[in-house]
Design a protein around this motif. Structure first.
Motif, PDB file in Angstrom:
ATOM      1  N   LEU A 101      16.745   8.238  -0.036  1.00  0.00           N
ATOM      2  CA  LEU A 101      15.660   9.597  -0.032  1.00  0.00           C
ATOM      3  C   LEU A 101      15.255  10.243  -1.454  1.00  0.00           C
ATOM      4  O   LEU A 101      14.740  10.237  -2.326  1.00  0.00           O
ATOM      5  CB  LEU A 101      16.478  10.913   1.319  1.00  0.00           C
ATOM      6  CG  LEU A 101      15.758  10.206   2.107  1.00  0.00           C
ATOM      7  CD1 LEU A 101      16.371  11.995   3.281  1.00  0.00           C
ATOM      8  CD2 LEU A 101      14.530  10.599   2.977  1.00  0.00           C
ATOM      9  N   ASP A 102      16.677  10.297  -2.342  1.00  0.00           N
ATOM     10  CA  ASP A 102      16.802  11.049  -3.404  1.00  0.00           C
ATOM     11  C   ASP A 102      16.215   9.815  -4.122  1.00  0.00           C
ATOM     12  O   ASP A 102      15.422  10.594  -5.327  1.00  0.00           O
ATOM     13  CB  ASP A 102      18.598  11.059  -3.652  1.00  0.00           C
ATOM     14  CG  ASP A 102      19.138  12.441  -3.611  1.00  0.00           C
ATOM     15  OD1 ASP A 102      18.143  13.228  -2.607  1.00  0.00           O
ATOM     16  OD2 ASP A 102      19.741  12.373  -2.794  1.00  0.00           O
ATOM     17  N   ARG A 105      12.417  10.142  -3.922  1.00  0.00           N
ATOM     18  CA  ARG A 105      11.547  11.260  -4.542  1.00  0.00           C
ATOM     19  C   ARG A 105      11.634  11.286  -5.990  1.00  0.00           C
ATOM     20  O   ARG A 105      10.828  12.281  -6.464  1.00  0.00           O
ATOM     21  CB  ARG A 105      12.555  12.455  -3.686  1.00  0.00           C
ATOM     22  CG  ARG A 105      12.171  13.705  -4.082  1.00  0.00           C
ATOM     23  CD  ARG A 105      13.065  15.052  -3.411  1.00  0.00           C
ATOM     24  NE  ARG A 105      13.278  16.104  -3.595  1.00  0.00           N
ATOM     25  CZ  ARG A 105      13.828  16.910  -3.954  1.00  0.00           C
ATOM     26  NH1 ARG A 105      14.669  17.629  -3.921  1.00  0.00           N
ATOM     27  NH2 ARG A 105      13.096  18.251  -4.556  1.00  0.00           N
ATOM     28  N   THR A 110       5.437   8.535  -5.518  1.00  0.00           N
ATOM     29  CA  THR A 110       5.868   8.523  -4.344  1.00  0.00           C
ATOM     30  C   THR A 110       6.162   9.488  -3.076  1.00  0.00           C
ATOM     31  O   THR A 110       6.653  10.534  -3.888  1.00  0.00           O
ATOM     32  CB  THR A 110       7.492   7.370  -3.789  1.00  0.00           C
ATOM     33  OG1 THR A 110       6.711   6.070  -4.202  1.00  0.00           O
ATOM     34  CG2 THR A 110       7.574   7.160  -2.063  1.00  0.00           C
ATOM     35  N   LEU A 111       5.431   9.974  -2.663  1.00  0.00           N
ATOM     36  CA  LEU A 111       5.310  11.471  -1.138  1.00  0.00           C
ATOM     37  C   LEU A 111       6.151  10.474  -0.513  1.00  0.00           C
ATOM     38  O   LEU A 111       5.753   9.557   0.351  1.00  0.00           O
ATOM     39  CB  LEU A 111       3.946  11.559  -0.828  1.00  0.00           C
ATOM     40  CG  LEU A 111       3.387  12.006  -2.382  1.00  0.00           C
ATOM     41  CD1 LEU A 111       1.946  12.590  -2.108  1.00  0.00           C
ATOM     42  CD2 LEU A 111       3.901  13.042  -3.441  1.00  0.00           C
ATOM     43  N   LEU A 112       6.628  11.623   0.066  1.00  0.00           N
ATOM     44  CA  LEU A 112       7.628  11.808   1.442  1.00  0.00           C
ATOM     45  C   LEU A 112       7.247  12.352   2.504  1.00  0.00           C
ATOM     46  O   LEU A 112       6.342  13.570   2.294  1.00  0.00           O
ATOM     47  CB  LEU A 112       8.730  11.993   1.015  1.00  0.00           C
ATOM     48  CG  LEU A 112      10.099  10.695   0.144  1.00  0.00           C
ATOM     49  CD1 LEU A 112      11.308  11.182  -0.141  1.00  0.00           C
ATOM     50  CD2 LEU A 112       9.660   9.462   0.735  1.00  0.00           C
ATOM     51  N   TYR A 135      11.678  18.482   0.196  1.00  0.00           N
ATOM     52  CA  TYR A 135      11.794  17.056  -0.055  1.00  0.00           C
ATOM     53  C   TYR A 135      10.016  16.047   0.540  1.00  0.00           C
ATOM     54  O   TYR A 135       9.803  15.302   0.446  1.00  0.00           O
ATOM     55  CB  TYR A 135      12.780  16.036   1.193  1.00  0.00           C
ATOM     56  CG  TYR A 135      13.631  16.072  -0.211  1.00  0.00           C
ATOM     57  CD1 TYR A 135      14.431  15.038   0.265  1.00  0.00           C
ATOM     58  CD2 TYR A 135      14.527  17.020  -0.444  1.00  0.00           C
ATOM     59  CE1 TYR A 135      15.185  14.665  -0.961  1.00  0.00           C
ATOM     60  CE2 TYR A 135      15.619  16.628  -1.179  1.00  0.00           C
ATOM     61  CZ  TYR A 135      16.023  15.909  -1.859  1.00  0.00           C
ATOM     62  OH  TYR A 135      17.204  15.032  -1.521  1.00  0.00           O
ATOM     63  N   PHE A 136       9.706  16.551   1.628  1.00  0.00           N
ATOM     64  CA  PHE A 136       8.841  16.220   2.749  1.00  0.00           C
ATOM     65  C   PHE A 136       7.839  17.436   2.297  1.00  0.00           C
ATOM     66  O   PHE A 136       6.761  18.632   2.088  1.00  0.00           O
ATOM     67  CB  PHE A 136       8.815  16.408   4.003  1.00  0.00           C
ATOM     68  CG  PHE A 136      10.032  15.172   4.424  1.00  0.00           C
ATOM     69  CD1 PHE A 136      10.386  13.610   4.282  1.00  0.00           C
ATOM     70  CD2 PHE A 136      11.245  15.578   4.585  1.00  0.00           C
ATOM     71  CE1 PHE A 136      11.814  13.383   4.225  1.00  0.00           C
ATOM     72  CE2 PHE A 136      12.080  15.129   4.743  1.00  0.00           C
ATOM     73  CZ  PHE A 136      12.317  13.975   4.623  1.00  0.00           C
TER      74      PHE A 136
END
Length: 225
Positions: A101-102, A105, A110-112, A135-136
């Motif tokens: 995830l890190d 990010r 890139t988008l989460l 994060y999202f």
């Protein structure tokens, strides 16, 4: 065309291992209405569905009143167990999840996002416990959508992120996640460590370790460009 891409994650069974919490809560819910609890395997199979849909599958002979009581007792038990243990301890990250995830990010292209059968309250608690605020760009939950595999969650996440479906990938551990991705017209990556057996997943790619995920995302989206 924008080069932005969107990676949508399922939560339970994909990012975090909440199996014990879910099974204990469902067992308590059935016990609370005097019905025999389903097996662990049956409970695992419904993870990812909205709670109403999950209970309907686990207790097809239950009356409407019994089903409603199961749902409410499950919510109460889940909250009690989670509060006693803490959200992070009762739903720990799978190995490598936080690191990937890190990594994703940190990529400016890139988008989460998240698409989960959890409630908003449940997802918010988990995100806070694991320090994932920010994060999202999109957080889709069962409160506002039909149950998976309906593609509504993905359609909304794509719209909120402003990314084309051809540049979007869904990452999940169940057939519901993969079928949702197919219905939405986005790439589908299945993970082997979750609650449905890898051979049952109708995925474009299966990864056996979180470390394999970034390369799999790159390859799938490049092929679709």
């Amino acid at each position: 065309m924008s080069e932005l891409r969107l990676v949508i994650f399922d939560v339970d069974g994909t990012l975090v291992d909440s199996q014990g919490l879910i099974v204990r809560s469902m067992e308590a819910a059935f016990d609370g209405v005097g019905l025999p609890a389903p097996s662990r395997d049956k409970i695992k199979w419904i993870v990812g569905l909205s709670l109403d849909r999950a209970v309907a599958l686990l207790a097809p002979a239950a009356s409407d009143n019994e089903a409603q009581r199961i749902v409410q007792t499950y919510k109460d038990a889940f909250f009690t167990y989670r509060s006693a243990e803490g959200a992070a301890a009762s739903s720990p990250f799978f190995s490598g999840a936080r690191e990937v995830l890190d990594q994703l990010r940190a990529d400016p292209w890139t988008l989460l996002a998240v698409a989960t059968g959890k409630s908003k309250r449940g997802l918010d608690a988990l995100i806070e416990a694991h320090g994932l605020e920010g994060y999202f760009v999109s957080r889709q939950v069962a409160d506002f959508h039909p149950s998976k595999p309906h593609p509504s969650m993905i359609f909304t996440a794509v719209d909120e992120a402003g990314v084309a479906r051809s540049r979007t990938v869904m990452v999940g551990d169940t057939t519901y996640d993969m079928d949702m991705a197919k219905a939405a017209g986005v790439a589908a990556i299945g993970v082997s460590w979750g609650y449905h057996a890898a051979e049952t997943l109708n995925a474009d790619r299966i990864v056996g370790d979180f470390a394999e995920l970034p390369a799999a995302i790159n390859e799938l989206l490049e092929a679709r460009s």
